[in-house]
Structure formats: C-alpha cells, structure tokens
Design a protein around this motif. Structure first.
Motif, PDB file in Angstrom:
ATOM      1  N   UNK A 145       0.841  -1.211   0.000  1.00 54.46           N
ATOM      2  CA  UNK A 145       0.000   0.000   0.000  1.00 54.46           C
ATOM      3  C   UNK A 145       0.872   1.256   0.000  1.00 54.46           C
ATOM      4  N   UNK A 146       1.918   1.209   0.823  1.00 53.75           N
ATOM      5  CA  UNK A 146       2.769   2.395   0.965  1.00 53.75           C
ATOM      6  C   UNK A 146       3.563   2.690  -0.302  1.00 53.75           C
ATOM      7  N   UNK A 147       3.918   1.648  -1.035  1.00 54.49           N
ATOM      8  CA  UNK A 147       4.840   1.833  -2.159  1.00 54.49           C
ATOM      9  C   UNK A 147       4.194   1.655  -3.523  1.00 54.49           C
ATOM     10  N   UNK A 148       2.881   1.594  -3.573  1.00 53.01           N
ATOM     11  CA  UNK A 148       2.197   1.587  -4.873  1.00 53.01           C
ATOM     12  C   UNK A 148       1.445   2.907  -5.024  1.00 53.01           C
ATOM     13  N   UNK A 149       0.787   3.064  -6.149  1.00 59.34           N
ATOM     14  CA  UNK A 149       0.037   4.291  -6.389  1.00 59.34           C
ATOM     15  C   UNK A 149       0.721   5.163  -7.421  1.00 59.34           C
ATOM     16  N   UNK A 150       0.133   6.340  -7.618  1.00 58.01           N
ATOM     17  CA  UNK A 150       0.620   7.242  -8.657  1.00 58.01           C
ATOM     18  C   UNK A 150       0.631   8.673  -8.151  1.00 58.01           C
ATOM     19  N   UNK A 151       1.413   9.509  -8.793  1.00 58.17           N
ATOM     20  CA  UNK A 151       1.371  10.929  -8.454  1.00 58.17           C
ATOM     21  C   UNK A 151       0.048  11.521  -8.931  1.00 58.17           C
ATOM     22  N   UNK A 152      -0.414  12.517  -8.188  1.00 57.06           N
ATOM     23  CA  UNK A 152      -1.664  13.160  -8.586  1.00 57.06           C
ATOM     24  C   UNK A 152      -1.546  13.784  -9.972  1.00 57.06           C
ATOM     25  N   UNK A 179      -4.372  18.457 -15.223  1.00 54.33           N
ATOM     26  CA  UNK A 179      -5.615  19.237 -15.414  1.00 54.33           C
ATOM     27  C   UNK A 179      -5.899  19.583 -16.868  1.00 54.33           C
ATOM     28  N   UNK A 180      -5.354  18.810 -17.768  1.00 52.53           N
ATOM     29  CA  UNK A 180      -5.567  19.087 -19.187  1.00 52.53           C
ATOM     30  C   UNK A 180      -7.041  18.926 -19.586  1.00 52.53           C
ATOM     31  N   UNK A 181      -7.771  18.050 -18.856  1.00 50.04           N
ATOM     32  CA  UNK A 181      -9.159  17.764 -19.252  1.00 50.04           C
ATOM     33  C   UNK A 181     -10.164  18.166 -18.182  1.00 50.04           C
ATOM     34  N   UNK A 182      -9.802  19.078 -17.289  1.00 57.54           N
ATOM     35  CA  UNK A 182     -10.744  19.488 -16.255  1.00 57.54           C
ATOM     36  C   UNK A 182     -10.478  18.769 -14.945  1.00 57.54           C
ATOM     37  N   UNK A 183     -11.360  18.966 -13.969  1.00 59.60           N
ATOM     38  CA  UNK A 183     -11.072  18.488 -12.613  1.00 59.60           C
ATOM     39  C   UNK A 183     -12.144  17.564 -12.053  1.00 59.60           C
ATOM     40  N   UNK A 184     -13.085  17.115 -12.873  1.00 57.82           N
ATOM     41  CA  UNK A 184     -14.224  16.385 -12.348  1.00 57.82           C
ATOM     42  C   UNK A 184     -13.822  15.037 -11.738  1.00 57.82           C
ATOM     43  N   UNK A 185     -12.694  14.480 -12.166  1.00 56.39           N
ATOM     44  CA  UNK A 185     -12.253  13.179 -11.652  1.00 56.39           C
ATOM     45  C   UNK A 185     -12.020  13.201 -10.151  1.00 56.39           C
ATOM     46  N   UNK A 186     -11.776  14.403  -9.580  1.00 51.29           N
ATOM     47  CA  UNK A 186     -11.472  14.486  -8.149  1.00 51.29           C
ATOM     48  C   UNK A 186     -12.545  13.829  -7.291  1.00 51.29           C
ATOM     49  N   UNK A 187     -13.786  13.860  -7.774  1.00 53.02           N
ATOM     50  CA  UNK A 187     -14.887  13.364  -6.958  1.00 53.02           C
ATOM     51  C   UNK A 187     -14.890  11.850  -6.839  1.00 53.02           C
ATOM     52  N   UNK A 188     -14.112  11.187  -7.669  1.00 56.32           N
ATOM     53  CA  UNK A 188     -14.076   9.738  -7.601  1.00 56.32           C
ATOM     54  C   UNK A 188     -12.944   9.204  -6.736  1.00 56.32           C
ATOM     55  N   UNK A 189     -12.188  10.076  -6.155  1.00 58.35           N
ATOM     56  CA  UNK A 189     -11.132   9.666  -5.230  1.00 58.35           C
ATOM     57  C   UNK A 189     -11.528  10.099  -3.820  1.00 58.35           C
ATOM     58  N   UNK A 190     -11.051   9.382  -2.811  1.00 51.58           N
ATOM     59  CA  UNK A 190     -11.414   9.735  -1.433  1.00 51.58           C
ATOM     60  C   UNK A 190     -11.096  11.194  -1.107  1.00 51.58           C
ATOM     61  N   UNK A 191     -11.959  11.782  -0.284  1.00 54.13           N
ATOM     62  CA  UNK A 191     -11.823  13.205   0.053  1.00 54.13           C
ATOM     63  C   UNK A 191     -10.487  13.530   0.706  1.00 54.13           C
ATOM     64  N   UNK A 192      -9.970  12.545   1.486  1.00 60.88           N
ATOM     65  CA  UNK A 192      -8.839  12.880   2.343  1.00 60.88           C
ATOM     66  C   UNK A 192      -7.491  12.771   1.639  1.00 60.88           C
ATOM     67  N   UNK A 193      -7.473  12.468   0.349  1.00 62.03           N
ATOM     68  CA  UNK A 193      -6.202  12.474  -0.371  1.00 62.03           C
ATOM     69  C   UNK A 193      -5.785  13.914  -0.658  1.00 62.03           C
ATOM     70  N   UNK A 194      -4.514  14.220  -0.420  1.00 62.04           N
ATOM     71  CA  UNK A 194      -3.996  15.518  -0.850  1.00 62.04           C
ATOM     72  C   UNK A 194      -3.902  15.517  -2.364  1.00 62.04           C
TER      73      UNK A 194
END
Lengths: 370, 187
Positions: free
Chosen positions: A277-284, A291-306
């Motif tokens: 968990x700690x060592x997988x994932x991707x940069x925002x 942000x090339x295509x807008x920001x609507x995707x943010x709503x599909x990720x947990x609120x508490x992610x920076x």
C-alpha cells in the motif's frame, strides 16, 4: 400487471427424439458452452443438500430480480456440471454477491469487464476437491470450473445479465465464464485469509470481489521481500485500472515461491499489505493529466487524499483493501495482481454454512465496508 | 414408471426463476412548472455536473422555480442513491432531474433512482445517452415502471468538449419539461 406472466416458459417437456443440448441452446439458457441437461433426479439431489424445500427463495438476482429458489439454483448447478456437494459453496457465493454492499446490480450492468471472483477458504475447499495449487485460475478442475460456471449461469439466467441488453460490458473477460478458486492453505506459509478476517480455521468461507482478470507479476530476480513487493507494486501502479481511478478493493494472488521467500524473512500478511500500500500508487499529476481535461475526476477519489501535483494517490484507501491470498504451484516465481471494479462495490466474506440473507445494513455511509 | 424404451417425452427445466413484480404507475404529472422546487441529482460521473448545472441554468431562464436544490451521489455513480437521500430529495422538491446514464451501471442506477422518486410522487427526468435506450427499456420493465420516460442525449458524455456539452444541455432543457408535464413520447 404481474410481470411473471411475461416469462415465456415454453413446453415443460419435449419428445425424446429432441437433442437436449441443442434445445437448451435454442432456449437461450446457456453461457455459450453446452450444458448438462437437467433431470429430476439430479435436481433433487442438489436440493436435498441445500436442505430440501425446493420452493424456498434464497435470494433475488439483479438486474432482472428473478427469484433464486433452491430448485432454480439446483437446475443451474446441474446445467453447469456441478456435483451436489458443491451446493453450499454456490449458495454462499450467491448470498455474498446479493449482499447489498456488493452491488451485484451494478456489477452485472457495468460497461467495465468486472466479474465476481469467488475465493473459498476453510476445509470445504479440500473436501469438494477445489484447486488453489498449480494452474488454480486455469482449466482442469471440476469443482473450480463448475462452481464458477454455475454462478455465471445464475447471473445470466436468473439475473438476466446478458449482453448486449442488461449486461452492457464493453469488452467482456474470460473470467465471465468461471472465476472460482480457493486459497492454497496447506502450502501457504501464512495464516489463511479467512483467519486474518476473524474466522476460525475450521470454518469455511466464501469471499466475493468484483474483479478484473489476474495480471501476471514476474519476478525471478529478487530474493527479499522488498524486491518482490516492489515488483508487485509496479503492477499495481498503473493509472489504467478501475482500482487506480475509482479506488475500492483489489486482490493479490501471491505465488508460493514469492510467499516462501517473503515469509523466510519473517514478514507477515500485515507487513506485505502495508508495504504494497505504501509503495504503490501514482502521483496526482499523472491522475489529473496536469488538469488538461478538467477536474471532475477528483470526486471519484477519497476526500482525504492531498491533491498537489507531487502528492501520492494510493491504489486503494488502506492496506486492508488489498486482499491477499496465497495461490499456485510449487514452482515458478510468479504472482498475480487482481484489480477490482472500484468503490461502487464492497467485497463480502461469509461462512459457507450461514444461510441467512445478506446484510440489510445501509452501506451508503461506508460503515459496513470491510 | 416408464423405462427409457417406452418413454415418449422428457422434462425441460427452466433455469430463469420467476420474476414476481407488481408494476407501479408514474407520479402525477405537473400542469405548470412555475413555482415548483427543482431537485438535481448528480451521480458524480464525468461531466454530469456540467450537464446538470447547464440544464438548471437553461431551465431557470425559462421557468421561475421556487428553488433549485443540488445533490451529489458521492458514494458512487454505479450504485443506487441511498434511501435517506431519496427521502430527503422527495421532501425538499417537487420535480427532479438526474444524470447521467452513460454507462451500463450508471444507466441502471439512474433509472432505479428515478423510479424510487416517482414512487414517492415526484415526476423525475433521468438523463441517459443514445447507447443506453434499450437498457432503459429493459430496466424500467424489470423494476416495474414501464411508463417511465427518460431524457435522451447523444452518446458519449464523459469526454466531450464545452460546445458539445452546450448542445446536449439544450436537448435536456426541452425534454425534461416534457417529462415533468407528461407530454414526452416513449423511447
């Protein structure tokens, strides 16, 4: 209007000269492969294992919401080629899948290729001859193949999840024929999955996860936990999977050679999941495409992610959403990562012998998530 | 009992199980839209908010709503809205617009949410795309409200430009009014 009248039942019997395999094809009741034509004797044998009372409704299967009576369950099991003793596992799988938090309606309808992965733990797996060893996800084992097939036939026939109508799947997935295996508990250096989840070792359980097909992880080089798990983390860290985009849950089939190397260093299930968990994932910035295509995707990720460009977006919300199973043959330094469908479905584990209807809890607030 | 040599017929077993469902009527349609409270249910799918906010603005230019209330299904576009959210929307609004049914599970859940709201007395316009018309027909029948009428816009939605959003917004504004007053034809 009563909708039951809209079912075209057809004749309840045909002339003995009729080819029954072809007849079931013509009725549209198969998964594309020939089925075993059910007989009264074979159906009754399955119903007996389920406790008799053929008209008893175990659950209803979306999106058609057909009633899965014990007799209908038995008909589909016989068609799939199951032995009667598989019946408690098939029933438990259907009760898990129809638990509200699993959202089988969505799983059936989605354009994504998700199919329920059924993982069996406990003594029932060996008792009915399931395979969690060599080629566990592959062909050749009757229990695995026909249990998974029976579940899919029920989803097709009782649930009405047929493409292109109520199943809108874009590509499909070979796991939509059959996707039921067991953990290789006897060979695993770790406690079984269901024991980690709080069940006694001698209790049998089914675990159901809406999942993609297994993605192979090759690592023949590394001889320590960090190296092997970095390789697995690499397979997890894609922005292309539903798990990455929509979080939720995922699974890891940890191969025996990998598992033994990791265990030799004293690592536990918790250590493995936490490291991954700690060592997988991707940069925002990768998720957001800057942000090339807008920001609507943010709503599909947990609120508490920076959400700064260089912040890490984990693959799932926490280590316990990586469901770890030790699977496979003695030889081969392979594991497999299994992405899920996303946060729209929460996996369910339940005892095989518990015949209660799935939880009526409202899961909208996430409190009942595993 | 007949043995195999003398038996002339063999039994067939239907594996589908019975669907036991009473169908429900639509909520009563509205004679006028002016002065009503409009509820907007956004399923959080890509571009749903752009379509819905655009449609709400376009409709508000034509109709003097008492209020426009916005709700978001934050727990997933592929799940049904929770019963409490459906109850809240029903208690705070008179008509509803919801989007977007542009995928298999999103469409299914949009239609199911709309039927839940219609059952509580609110004329509801679920927005689907052209690719999901047949799924809508089958789902509304399976859930027991064959009379439900959707707004239908061109597929796709999730990857379209601002200009393409604007074209779809105009279609929504026209068709949604037909749904609420009961003049919308069947799909």
């Amino acid at each position: 209007m009563n909708m039951s009248s809209t079912l075209e039942a057809g004749p309840a019997s045909v002339d003995t000269s009729v080819d029954l395999v072809e007849h079931y094809f013509e009725k549209g009741w198969t998964d594309g492969l020939p089925v075993v034509p059910p007989t009264r004797e074979k159906i009754d044998a399955v119903v007996a294992v389920l406790g008799g009372t053929p008209d008893h409704i175990e659950c209803k299967i979306p999106p058609r919401w057909g009633a899965l009576t014990r007799e209908v369950l038995a008909i589909n099991m016989v068609m799939a080629g199951c032995k009667p003793e598989y019946a408690p596992v098939v029933r438990a799988a259907m009760l898990a899948l129809t638990d509200r938090q699993c959202n089988l309606n969505g799983v059936q309808a989605t354009t994504h290729m998700a199919s329920p992965l059924i993982m069996v733990n406990g003594p029932v797996a060996a008792k009915i001859g399931m395979n969690g060893g060599a080629n566990a996800f592959g062909s050749g084992n009757r229990a695995n193949a026909t249990i998974g097939r029976a579940i899919r036939l029920i989803m097709l026939n009782v649930g009405g999840g047929r493409a292109p109508d109520l199943d809108k799947c874009t590509l499909g997935n070979p796991a939509k024929y059959s996707y039921a295996i067991c953990e290789h508990e006897a060979a695993s250096p770790f406690a079984p999955y269901h024991v980690e989840q709080g069940y006694a070792a001698d209790t049998s359980t089914v675990f159901a996860l809406a999942a993609e097909a297994p993605h192979s992880v090759t690592d023949h080089q590394c001889n320590d936990p960090e190296g092997i798990l970095d390789t697995i983390a690499s397979a997890m860290s894609t922005i292309a999977s539903n798990t990455s985009v929509l979080s939720g849950h995922c699974a890891l089939a940890l191969g025996l050679e990998h598992a033994r190397t990791i265990a030799k260093h004293g690592w536990t299930r918790h250590d493995i999941k936490s490291y991954l968990w700690l060592h997988s994932g991707n940069l925002f910035s990768a998720h957001s495409r800057d942000h090339r295509y807008g920001t609507v995707y943010n709503r599909n990720l947990p609120k508490w992610y920076k959400r700064g460009p260089d912040d890490r977006i984990p693959i799932v919300e926490g280590p316990d959403r990586i469901h770890l199973f030790v699977i496979g043959g003695d030889a081969g330094r392979f594991s497999a990562f299994i992405p899920g469908w996303g946060h729209m479905s929460t996996p369910v584990i339940r005892p095989v012998e518990d015949t209660a209807i799935g939880s009526a809890d409202d899961c909208a607030d996430g409190l009942c998530k595993l | 009992m007949l043995d195999d040599r003398t038996r002339t017929s063999v039994e067939i077993f239907d594996p589908r199980g019975v669907v036991d469902l009473e169908s429900s009527p639509l909520a009563d349609r509205k004679n006028t839209l002016s002065g009503l409270r409009l509820g907007i249910l956004d399923n959080s799918k890509w571009n749903a908010n752009k379509l819905l906010r655009g449609a709400a603005a376009a409709l508000s230019d034509q109709i003097a709503f008492a209020s426009v209330n916005y709700y978001v299904k934050t727990h997933g576009f592929s799940t049904d809205a929770p019963p409490e959210m459906i109850s809240q929307i029903a208690s705070e609004n008179d008509i509803v617009l919801t989007a977007i049914g542009d995928c298999g599970s999103c469409c299914s859940c949009c239609i199911r949410d709309a039927i839940a709201l219609e059952d509580l007395g609110l004329p509801t316009a679920p927005i689907i795309t052209t690719e999901f018309v047949n799924e809508t027909r089958l789902t509304r029948a399976a859930v027991g409200m064959p009379g439900l009428r959707p707004v239908v816009i061109d597929h796709p939605v999730s990857s379209i430009t601002a200009e393409e959003v604007a074209t779809r917004v105009a279609v929504i504004a026209a068709q949604a009014q037909e749904v609420w007053v009961g003049t919308r034809g069947d799909i």
